[in-house]
Design an enzyme around this catalytic site. Sequence first.
Site, PDB file in Angstrom:
ATOM      1  N   PHE A 255      57.689  55.042  45.006  1.00 47.86           N
ATOM      2  CA  PHE A 255      58.341  55.164  43.709  1.00 47.86           C
ATOM      3  C   PHE A 255      58.772  56.598  43.424  1.00 47.86           C
ATOM      4  O   PHE A 255      57.980  57.540  43.564  1.00 47.86           O
ATOM      5  CB  PHE A 255      57.393  54.734  42.580  1.00 47.86           C
ATOM      6  CG  PHE A 255      57.325  53.258  42.363  1.00 47.86           C
ATOM      7  CD1 PHE A 255      58.196  52.625  41.487  1.00 47.86           C
ATOM      8  CD2 PHE A 255      56.374  52.489  43.033  1.00 47.86           C
ATOM      9  CE1 PHE A 255      58.135  51.256  41.284  1.00 47.86           C
ATOM     10  CE2 PHE A 255      56.297  51.124  42.827  1.00 47.86           C
ATOM     11  CZ  PHE A 255      57.181  50.496  41.951  1.00 47.86           C
ATOM     12  N   ASP A 256      60.015  56.740  43.018  1.00 46.31           N
ATOM     13  CA  ASP A 256      60.474  57.978  42.399  1.00 46.31           C
ATOM     14  C   ASP A 256      59.818  58.067  41.019  1.00 46.31           C
ATOM     15  O   ASP A 256      59.320  57.066  40.495  1.00 46.31           O
ATOM     16  CB  ASP A 256      62.000  57.939  42.276  1.00 46.31           C
ATOM     17  CG  ASP A 256      62.560  59.096  41.470  1.00 46.31           C
ATOM     18  OD1 ASP A 256      62.240  60.252  41.798  1.00 46.31           O
ATOM     19  OD2 ASP A 256      63.286  58.827  40.497  1.00 46.31           O
TER      20      ASP A 256
END
Length: 227
Positions: free
Chosen positions: A8-9
């Site tokens: 995940f960013d």
Amino acid sequence: MKYDTLLFDVDDTLLDFKKAEDDALVKLFESEGVTDATLLTVQYKKLNQSLWKAFERGEISRDEVIQTRFAKLFAMHGQTVNGVLLENTYRGFLEEGHEKISGAAELLTQLAPHYALFVVTNGVSKTQYRRLRDSGLDIFFQKIFVSEDTGYQKPQTEFFDYCFARIPHFDKEKTLLIGDSLSSDIRGASLSGLDSCWFNPDHLTARQDEKPTYEIHALFELLNILS
């Protein structure tokens, strides 16, 4: 289950960076006696974006971006300031911003028992660690990878290679990257041989060379892809 590992960013994927940035800039400019903080904020964002694009192209260093951006901004108005000092002040304000994107906590709560979750984010380590901790989202992730710690930046393949080497039992074929940025997240995933999911709440249009594997407009839609 096709995927067992999710990357995940953070900024504008899990945490509302735009709000954190706007709040921090207003506080900074007001502390410097700026009368039109809104105008300077617009100018800063344009300049800052161009500097980070230059970094992604390998034309300037990360240190040059963060240590000179405020000096360059005020120079546009004929003022000489200590860019490093302003950067440190801004960083302190930015660390206070940890508002979550709608549905982020709920999504991670559902995913954590079934997937290995990792953060892959650009930024300054101290800032990103604090924002994730203060938001309460840090508890969902096995490891948090910040560009400052790796020495590289998304979309550089070296950044992803650094992360891959530190993820137990890593398998590209079973890994999905979720992020909002076409130029860093989606391009980085493509360069590194990963499937990607573009979080696109504003319904933007991707160029042909930026096509993600999947596209969602709300975080909960990721569950449909994974089911």
